[in-house]
Design a protein around this motif. Structure first.
Motif: not given
Ligand code: ADP
Ligand code: ZN
Ligand code: ZN
Length: 819
Positions: A86-99
């Motif tokens: 998710v973080a790679d594909y949507y160009l965000c951080t693992l922290g964003d995903v975690c949240k």
């Protein structure tokens, strides 16, 4: 050897952070455990352990983990892989995903807490501000800064606290607040050492002269099954009730050391006696055929599309597939686009699967979501999870099938904040990662999915008939341009629509009136000079809510009082403009005073219960006319609806977006599908000013394939999805010139790499939100292009641009596959 952990913090940070693990915690931490770590100045956060290792980090001094929260990991190994995707594909951080992934109860917040020093004696006089804060603390010695700020009414209370600290009048401590508290009940148990038959008989003898206590004890022995093979816990309340005794008798037993009182954690989830479940409906021949096609398709493909007209029994087919999957010991994730559908579907699934079904919804209390999450980690996990978008982040140990119902719905895409993921696409990746299959179902597939089915990437199964040969509704187009010219419209209603409504009411049938939400929010306008109120923070006109007597901004939520006079010309003739659902409701009530009318839109459905009440009333026939926005199109199954009115097709067709025609078709076909589900053929009155538009004819003939073929060839010609992949790059800043310059620079850097695939920068339609100015750059890349490289280039460009001193504070984010 010193142990270290790499952790994911629930913050939008790119780096991975390493902390040292104090020796006494070493045994308790594994990959996926939650720990509390200090971060920044005096802040603590819950973090997820990604790695445990022995390599001290270089270049900075490591801080130590403050606490370990769980003895067991809350994340399964497969979830790390999914988060990373998710973080790679949507160009965000693992922290964003975690949240986004963790329910907030699994995250701990940090609040600075101030505590009074009880030994403090003033040696020099305090300032008035200091005294004020100290007085508050004398009344209640431990308070958070937020609260002190509020109660004292002092601005900059932190400065005051700081000087009080210097005087040693107060201490500051970081208090970690657990936002999820397990529910407990008070229970009693026999004191240890009393649990044998022998000791119990002695006790009975001893209590012979205290009959009430004796009766309590005997009841306890019975309820708890303490002497049997499977003793269970007994709550205080249960025991007192069963024995018919008072609390004082129980207290004496506790005082005598016979019973011990303790608190037991209980679940919030409904696990009462199993519901009576009913057998599955037998499938019709067409449905059985579709099920066979799906099974065959999934043998050779990961994903199958079930394209079935409204009310063809797609849900029945899902139910059979679910039953099969769980019979083989695998789990099912059943995704729905939003709350609008859950109540009816939950009921249908509960009837068949009872408590094997768990429902996961963002509108549910967080504590419930935490419990579902925890349960999913255990051996007693749910066989079926029914949920919205965020349920793709739940732990699954044995996922076998993912169903994405109404897969075309754009609510599957998260808009804000990051991760801006599409739950359908993410679910496909999740399923493939976990060796599960995917079924996408809808009457109006998204063009992306349809294209995949046409090119053989997905398998395809079809249902062309409604169940029990109920006929699809007849769509009657109404030319409102002509009628407006002849002055024959009655507000937003054509004479033909009013006639159908009247006749349906006479036959005691129900009516749905649909008004597109987009572009049709009612506004206030000065009739004298044309002034329209706008938001102070955002570049949009405000929506007028007559019921609330307010103007609101639908972007930032700011509310404003309705002005009495026009600030531009001082005129007093301010009028509501546009046909919002509220206005339509008023008009309908005036035209049909005897009809029972309800309205379903964002304003009337703020809570889950409000929403359910409107649906229940309509389903039970307590309302005659339901007026609503998009929400009324969403798969609701109403038996007595014979007339559907689409008040204005043009707002959908004229929307400036490459998906406008696809969406307009989907929306109209879905709303139309609410008509005549059982009671014979229904009618759809389709009002439009563009009677010759090809989409209108396609809706009339329910010609999905014609629409799809036409739209796909246009998409290919103009380089849009599914032939090209879109990435929007957004830049935001308080200062318009600054953001403009940054966007131009970024655009240049991108063009150097991607050439003519870059469009913009542009001002988006709403160019300022919450006082930030926005610019947008569009990137179109061929679907076959290696996305990993594209993303790498984008990150590189961002780094180059933000390295410039002037642009350091510009906010940059991405929307991959925007909707
Ligand atoms: P869809 O999901 O395609 O809109 P549904 O599964 O909701 O269709 O079916 C429409 C209606 O027909 C529902 O009320 C459903 O209970 C009924 N129905 C469909 N198939 C069957 C069946 N095989 N047996 C009994 N009722 C059925
Ligand atoms: Zn005016
Ligand atoms: Zn605003």
């Amino acid at each position: 050897m010193e142990t270290f952990v790499d952790v994911i913090l629930p913050l939008p940070l790119n780096a991975c952070f390493t902390y040292s693990l104090p020796p006494d915690m070493a045994g308790e931490v594994a990959r996926g455990s939650r720990v509390v770590v200090p971060f920044g100045r005096k802040k603590f956060y819950t973090a997820i352990v990604q790695n445990v290792h022995f390599r001290p980090p270089e270049g900075y001094e490591v801080k130590a983990v403050s606490a370990v929260l769980d003895p067991h990991p809350v994340l399964l190994p497969g979830q790390f892989r999914f988060w990373q995707w998710v973080a790679d594909y949507y160009l965000c951080t693992l922290g964003d995903v975690c949240k986004a992934a963790l329910p907030s109860g699994l995250k701990i917040e940090s609040e600075t807490v101030v505590e009074l020093n009880p030994d403090y004696e003033a040696d020099t006089p305090l300032s008035g501000r200091e005294q004020k804060v100290l007085d508050l603390l004398l009344a209640d010695p431990v308070q958070s800064v937020t609260r002190l700020e509020k109660e004292s009414g002092l601005a900059g209370v932190l400065g005051v606290v700081k000087s009080l600290i210097e005087r040693e009048a107060v201490f500051v401590k970081e208090e970690l607040r657990r936002s999820y508290k397990p529910r407990t009940e008070s229970c009693v148990r026999l004191a240890s050492g009393l649990c044998s038959e022998e000791r119990l008989h002695e006790l009975f003898d001893r209590l012979a002269r205290a009959p009430r206590q004796l009766s309590l004890l005997m009841k306890y022995v019975e309820l708890s099954g303490i002497l049997g093979p499977q003793p269970r816990s007994v709550s205080r309340k249960e025991l007192l009730q069963a024995a018919g005794q008072s609390a004082s008798a129980l207290s004496s037993l506790v005082d005598k050391g016979v019973f011990e009182a303790y608190r037991r954690e209980t679940g919030r989830l409904d696990t009462g006696s199993p519901l009576q479940t009913v057998p599955l409906n037998p499938l019709s021949q067409a449905q059985q055929q579709a099920l066979d096609d799906i099974r065959r398709g999934l043998r050779t493909h990961d994903v199958c599309l079930l394209h079935g007209v409204t009310a063809s029994g797609k849900t029945e087919v899902y139910i059979h597939l679910i039953e099969e999957t769980i019979r083989h010991g695998r789990q099912v994730l059943y995704l729905l686009p939003e709350i609008a559908l859950t109540a009816q579907i939950t009921e249908r699934l509960r009837r068949v699967f009872g408590h094997r079904l768990g429902v996961y919804h963002s509108k549910f209390p967080d504590a419930e979501r935490v419990e579902i999450w925890q349960k999913q980690l255990t051996e007693h996990d749910y066989d079926i999870i029914l949920g919205v978008r965020s349920s793709v982040f739940l732990p699954f140990r044995r996922l076998g099938l993912v169903i994405v119902d109404e897969e075309h719905e754009n609510t599957y895409k998260q808009q804000d904040p990051a991760p801006r993921y599409h739950a359908r696409n993410a679910a496909v990746v999740l399923a493939i990662q976990q060796g599960a299959k995917v079924l996408l179902g809808t009457a109006t597939p998204s063009l992306e999915t349809w294209h995949n089915a046409q090119t053989g990437k997905y398998a395809l199964a079809t249902l062309t008939q409604r169940h029990q040969a109920v006929r699809l509704p007849q769509v009657l187009p109404v030319d409102i341009k002509e009628l407006t010219r002849k002055k024959r419209m009655n507000g937003p209603f054509s004479p033909l629509l009013l006639q159908y409504v009247r006749e349906a009411l006479e036959r005691q049938e129900q009516i749905i009136l649909f008004q597109n939400r987009r572009g049709f929010a009612p506004m206030l306008e000065c009739h004298t000079c044309g002034w329209v109120p706008r938001c102070k923070n955002c570049d949009v006109s405000l929506t007028y809510h007559r019921g609330l007597g307010q103007l609101t901004c639908h972007y930032c939520g700011a509310t404003y009082a309705v002005p009495r006079r026009c600030p531009a010309c001082e005129g007093v003739d301010l009028r509501a403009h546009g046909f919002g659902t509220e206005k339509i409701e008023d008009d309908i009530r005036a035209l049909f005073p005897e009809a029972r009318v309800a309205r379903m839109d964002l304003d009337t459905t703020r809570t889950r219960t409000a929403y359910e009440r409107i649906i229940d009333d309509f389903a039970a026939g307590r309302t005659d006319i339901l007026i609503g926005t998009q929400m009324v199109s969403k798969g609701l199954d109403f038996d007595r609806v014979s007339v559907v009115g689409i008040l204005n097709a043009d707002t959908m067709l004229n929307y400036p977006d490459f998906r406008a025609y696809e969406r307009a078709f989907q929306l109209m076909a879905q709303v139309a599908g609410r008509a005549g589900r059982k009671s014979g053929q229904g009618h759809v009155l389709l009002q439009t000013k563009s009677i010759d538009h090809p989409i209108i004819a396609q809706v009339m003939h329910n010609d999905y394939e014609g629409m799809a073929a036409g739209q796909l060839s246009e998409r290919e010609m103009f380089r849009y999805p599914p032939f090209y992949r879109l990435v929007y790059v957004y830049l935001k800043h308080r200062d318009e010139t600054r953001v403009e310059q940054a966007a131009t620079t970024m655009g240049e850097h991108m063009r150097a790499i991607f050439g003519s695939r870059v469009l913009g920068p542009d001002k988006p339609p709403v160019a300022r939100v919450q006082t930030l100015f926005i610019r947008k750059i569009m990137l179109k890349v061929e679907v076959k292009a290696p996305m990993a490289r594209v993303r790498q280039y984008l990150r590189q460009v961002q780094q180059e641009v933000l390295a410039d001193e002037r642009f350091r504070s510009v906010l940059v984010y991405y929307d991959v596959d925007p909707m």
